[in-house]
Enzyme design. Structure first.
Site, PDB file in Angstrom:
ATOM      1  N   HIS A  15      33.944  14.806 -12.191  1.00 17.03           N
ATOM      2  CA  HIS A  15      33.304  14.432 -13.556  1.00 17.03           C
ATOM      3  C   HIS A  15      34.839  13.739 -14.105  1.00 17.03           C
ATOM      4  O   HIS A  15      34.686  12.508 -14.606  1.00 17.03           O
ATOM      5  CB  HIS A  15      32.757  15.339 -14.463  1.00 17.03           C
ATOM      6  CG  HIS A  15      31.603  15.736 -14.237  1.00 17.03           C
ATOM      7  ND1 HIS A  15      31.235  17.308 -14.289  1.00 17.03           N
ATOM      8  CD2 HIS A  15      30.282  15.216 -13.799  1.00 17.03           C
ATOM      9  CE1 HIS A  15      29.974  17.423 -13.842  1.00 17.03           C
ATOM     10  NE2 HIS A  15      29.445  16.247 -13.490  1.00 17.03           N
ATOM     11  N   LYS A  54      16.022  23.550 -19.762  1.00 18.85           N
ATOM     12  CA  LYS A  54      17.008  24.057 -19.159  1.00 18.85           C
ATOM     13  C   LYS A  54      17.557  25.281 -19.486  1.00 18.85           C
ATOM     14  O   LYS A  54      17.922  25.184 -20.543  1.00 18.85           O
ATOM     15  CB  LYS A  54      17.856  23.003 -18.702  1.00 18.85           C
ATOM     16  CG  LYS A  54      17.411  22.164 -17.304  1.00 18.85           C
ATOM     17  CD  LYS A  54      18.708  21.610 -16.802  1.00 18.85           C
ATOM     18  CE  LYS A  54      18.187  20.729 -15.672  1.00 18.85           C
ATOM     19  NZ  LYS A  54      19.540  19.610 -15.198  1.00 18.85           N
ATOM     20  N   ARG A 109      28.142   9.992  -5.570  1.00 15.18           N
ATOM     21  CA  ARG A 109      28.932  10.541  -4.341  1.00 15.18           C
ATOM     22  C   ARG A 109      28.766  10.251  -3.135  1.00 15.18           C
ATOM     23  O   ARG A 109      29.490  10.000  -2.183  1.00 15.18           O
ATOM     24  CB  ARG A 109      28.921  11.988  -4.772  1.00 15.18           C
ATOM     25  CG  ARG A 109      29.590  12.720  -6.005  1.00 15.18           C
ATOM     26  CD  ARG A 109      29.029  14.081  -6.159  1.00 15.18           C
ATOM     27  NE  ARG A 109      27.592  14.100  -6.452  1.00 15.18           N
ATOM     28  CZ  ARG A 109      26.862  14.751  -6.802  1.00 15.18           C
ATOM     29  NH1 ARG A 109      27.571  16.294  -7.354  1.00 15.18           N
ATOM     30  NH2 ARG A 109      25.701  14.921  -6.979  1.00 15.18           N
ATOM     31  N   SER A 115      28.042  20.260 -10.057  1.00 16.90           N
ATOM     32  CA  SER A 115      28.187  21.589 -10.942  1.00 16.90           C
ATOM     33  C   SER A 115      27.298  22.461 -10.459  1.00 16.90           C
ATOM     34  O   SER A 115      27.889  23.943 -10.373  1.00 16.90           O
ATOM     35  CB  SER A 115      27.581  21.066 -12.225  1.00 16.90           C
ATOM     36  OG  SER A 115      28.129  20.001 -12.895  1.00 16.90           O
TER      37      SER A 115
HETATM   38  O1  PNS Z   1      24.166  15.623 -14.820  1.00 16.62           O
HETATM   39  P1  PNS Z   1      22.756  15.106 -14.651  1.00 16.62           P
HETATM   40  O2  PNS Z   1      21.954  16.704 -14.926  1.00 16.62           O
HETATM   41  O3  PNS Z   1      22.527  14.559 -13.381  1.00 16.62           O
HETATM   42  O4  PNS Z   1      22.476  14.286 -15.834  1.00 16.62           O
HETATM   43  C1  PNS Z   1      21.141  13.714 -15.983  1.00 16.62           C
HETATM   44  C2  PNS Z   1      20.888  12.756 -17.247  1.00 16.62           C
HETATM   45  C3  PNS Z   1      21.282  13.610 -18.361  1.00 16.62           C
HETATM   46  C4  PNS Z   1      21.667  11.711 -17.375  1.00 16.62           C
HETATM   47  C5  PNS Z   1      19.279  12.592 -17.167  1.00 16.62           C
HETATM   48  O5  PNS Z   1      18.588  13.631 -17.013  1.00 16.62           O
HETATM   49  C6  PNS Z   1      18.810  12.048 -18.458  1.00 16.62           C
HETATM   50  O6  PNS Z   1      19.323  10.657 -18.811  1.00 16.62           O
HETATM   51  N1  PNS Z   1      18.077  12.703 -19.398  1.00 16.62           N
HETATM   52  C7  PNS Z   1      17.742  12.378 -20.804  1.00 16.62           C
HETATM   53  C8  PNS Z   1      16.352  12.296 -20.921  1.00 16.62           C
HETATM   54  C9  PNS Z   1      16.049  10.708 -20.522  1.00 16.62           C
HETATM   55  O7  PNS Z   1      16.571   9.744 -20.957  1.00 16.62           O
HETATM   56  N2  PNS Z   1      15.084  10.652 -19.355  1.00 16.62           N
HETATM   57  C10 PNS Z   1      14.864   9.316 -18.859  1.00 16.62           C
HETATM   58  C11 PNS Z   1      15.873   9.096 -17.685  1.00 16.62           C
HETATM   59  S1  PNS Z   1      15.336   7.928 -16.738  1.00 16.62           S
END
Ligand code: PNS
Length: 188
Positions: free
Chosen positions: A19, A43, A92, A130
């Site tokens: 990150h 979560k 990645r 993570s």
């Molecule tokens: O670190 P992560 O868990 O891979 O991040 C995922 C994240 C937070 C970017 C994604 O889950 C997200 O954008 N969540 C917010 C809700 C949302 O906008 N959902 C639609 C995504 S297309």
């Protein structure tokens, strides 16, 4: 001159060197970068949002154009609220691609004015996630060089607390039966 503000959304549970590598790259590309921690009530995270925020703030203190924030709900809504025009995400390996592509296209459908920009972290972090960091730390493996020292320290503290809790549970489980045998002796 055009000022480009981007958000870097994620769970960051915990933040890793991968990150941090991406944040550094993003800070060079964008005028302003907001690391945005998702508050996800569905979560059960290892670290609270406040802990994650503190860790990320410390990790990014040297970058003048990087800030840390938290958000709930849709990423695109948050991006609009803070007047960002780009979403930064890291890829990645090819395994990340499908999920990231789906998210990027969904976000574009929801908000066509927002661009998702993908960047690659340094190869040495290409296997760091993570989830794996949590798993290795929980099973007692070394996570040195995969996370910043302060995150390593926080993880160690979490594991110590978890072990103490487990020990206390074991003792509590044993105690009633020990108690019973004692009381049986008394009756006899
Ligand atoms: O670190 P992560 O868990 O891979 O991040 C995922 C994240 C937070 C970017 C994604 O889950 C997200 O954008 N969540 C917010 C809700 C949302 O906008 N959902 C639609 C995504 S297309």
């Amino acid at each position: 001159m055009k000022h480009i503000k981007a958000i870097y959304p994620g769970s960051f549970d915990p933040p890793t060197n991968g990150h941090l590598d991406l944040i550094e790259r993003g800070s060079k590309l964008f005028d302003e970068l907001v690391v945005a921690i998702l508050q996800n009530p569905e979560k059960q995270p290892l670290f609270s949002v406040a802990d994650r925020r503190r860790m990320l703030e410390a990790m990014t203190a040297d970058f003048d154009n990087v800030s840390v924030d938290t958000f709930e709900g849709l990423t695109v809504d948050y991006a609009l609220r803070v007047e960002a025009t780009a979403i930064l995400r890291g890829i990645r390996a090819i395994s990340d691609y499908e999920y990231e592509l789906q998210m990027a296209l969904m976000n574009r459908k929801l908000q066509p004015g927002l661009e998702t920009v993908f960047m690659l972290p340094a190869e040495k972090y290409s296997y760091v996630s993570s989830r794996l960091v949590r798993e290795v730390a929980q099973l007692g493996g070394s996570i040195a060089c995969l996370v910043p020292e302060l995150v390593e320290q926080k993880l160690r503290e979490k594991m110590d607390v978890a072990h103490k809790f487990e020990d206390a549970e074991q003792i509590a489980k044993k105690t009633p039966s020990e108690g019973k045998s004692k009381s049986r002796k008394k009756k006899a």
